[in-house]
Design a protein around this motif. Structure first.
Motif, PDB file in Angstrom:
ATOM      1  N   SER A  51       1.072  -1.561   0.384  1.00  0.00           N
ATOM      2  CA  SER A  51       0.036   0.201  -0.087  1.00  0.00           C
ATOM      3  C   SER A  51       0.386   0.726  -0.202  1.00  0.00           C
ATOM      4  N   MET A  52       2.170   0.461   0.761  1.00  0.00           N
ATOM      5  CA  MET A  52       3.024   2.515   0.603  1.00  0.00           C
ATOM      6  C   MET A  52       3.371   2.529   0.044  1.00  0.00           C
ATOM      7  N   ALA A  53       3.869   1.258  -1.094  1.00  0.00           N
ATOM      8  CA  ALA A  53       4.575   2.129  -2.316  1.00  0.00           C
ATOM      9  C   ALA A  53       3.875   2.485  -3.419  1.00  0.00           C
ATOM     10  N   GLY A  54       2.464   2.106  -3.367  1.00  0.00           N
ATOM     11  CA  GLY A  54       1.302   2.492  -4.423  1.00  0.00           C
ATOM     12  C   GLY A  54       1.315   4.103  -3.841  1.00  0.00           C
ATOM     13  N   LYS A  55       1.658   4.584  -2.576  1.00  0.00           N
ATOM     14  CA  LYS A  55       0.841   5.802  -2.386  1.00  0.00           C
ATOM     15  C   LYS A  55       2.164   6.291  -2.624  1.00  0.00           C
ATOM     16  N   ALA A  56       3.115   5.770  -3.007  1.00  0.00           N
ATOM     17  CA  ALA A  56       4.622   6.460  -2.781  1.00  0.00           C
ATOM     18  C   ALA A  56       4.625   6.659  -4.701  1.00  0.00           C
ATOM     19  N   ILE A  65      10.141   5.762  -4.063  1.00  0.00           N
ATOM     20  CA  ILE A  65      10.872   4.429  -2.933  1.00  0.00           C
ATOM     21  C   ILE A  65      10.133   2.960  -2.946  1.00  0.00           C
ATOM     22  N   SER A  66       9.254   3.174  -4.435  1.00  0.00           N
ATOM     23  CA  SER A  66       8.213   2.239  -4.621  1.00  0.00           C
ATOM     24  C   SER A  66       8.895   1.233  -4.683  1.00  0.00           C
ATOM     25  N   LEU A  67       9.586   0.791  -5.485  1.00  0.00           N
ATOM     26  CA  LEU A  67      10.315   0.149  -5.699  1.00  0.00           C
ATOM     27  C   LEU A  67      11.589  -0.918  -4.852  1.00  0.00           C
ATOM     28  N   GLU A  68      11.998   0.037  -3.889  1.00  0.00           N
ATOM     29  CA  GLU A  68      12.456  -0.349  -2.542  1.00  0.00           C
ATOM     30  C   GLU A  68      11.191  -0.932  -1.372  1.00  0.00           C
ATOM     31  N   LEU A  69      10.267  -0.228  -1.283  1.00  0.00           N
ATOM     32  CA  LEU A  69       9.063  -1.022  -0.750  1.00  0.00           C
ATOM     33  C   LEU A  69       8.541  -2.901  -1.245  1.00  0.00           C
ATOM     34  N   LEU A  70       8.505  -2.239  -2.740  1.00  0.00           N
ATOM     35  CA  LEU A  70       7.547  -3.642  -3.186  1.00  0.00           C
ATOM     36  C   LEU A  70       8.820  -4.487  -2.938  1.00  0.00           C
ATOM     37  N   GLU A  71      10.181  -4.573  -3.351  1.00  0.00           N
ATOM     38  CA  GLU A  71      11.027  -4.845  -2.829  1.00  0.00           C
ATOM     39  C   GLU A  71      11.284  -5.976  -1.709  1.00  0.00           C
TER      40      GLU A  71
END
Length: 74
Positions: A51-56, A65-71
């Motif tokens: 969810s945070m990655a989507g919002k970022a 930072i969405s790619l980092e969060l998804l990782e």
């Protein structure tokens, strides 16, 4: 033994959630290991991070930072 009026009955889970929301991966892993209900905690953390990655990704004002969060969600 926990008392009914314990102000912090789940300290590891509370710090785990905070560390996930703060993107502090090492601390989150430690709190996850120390806490109870690891499967439920891992599922919740994965959902929060995705969810945070989507919002970022959607917010242009946030450094992407969405790619980092998804990782981290893996």
């Amino acid at each position: 033994p926990l008392h009914k009026n314990d102000p912090l009955p789940t300290p590891y889970r509370d710090v785990f959630i905070w560390s996930v929301l703060s993107n502090r991966q090492d601390m989150a892993k430690l709190m996850w290991i120390m806490g109870k209900e690891q499967i439920a905690s891992a599922l919740m953390a994965t959902r929060l991070i995705k969810s945070m990655a989507g919002k970022a990704r959607a917010d242009d004002t946030i450094t992407d930072i969405s790619l980092e969060l998804l990782e981290h969600a893996k």
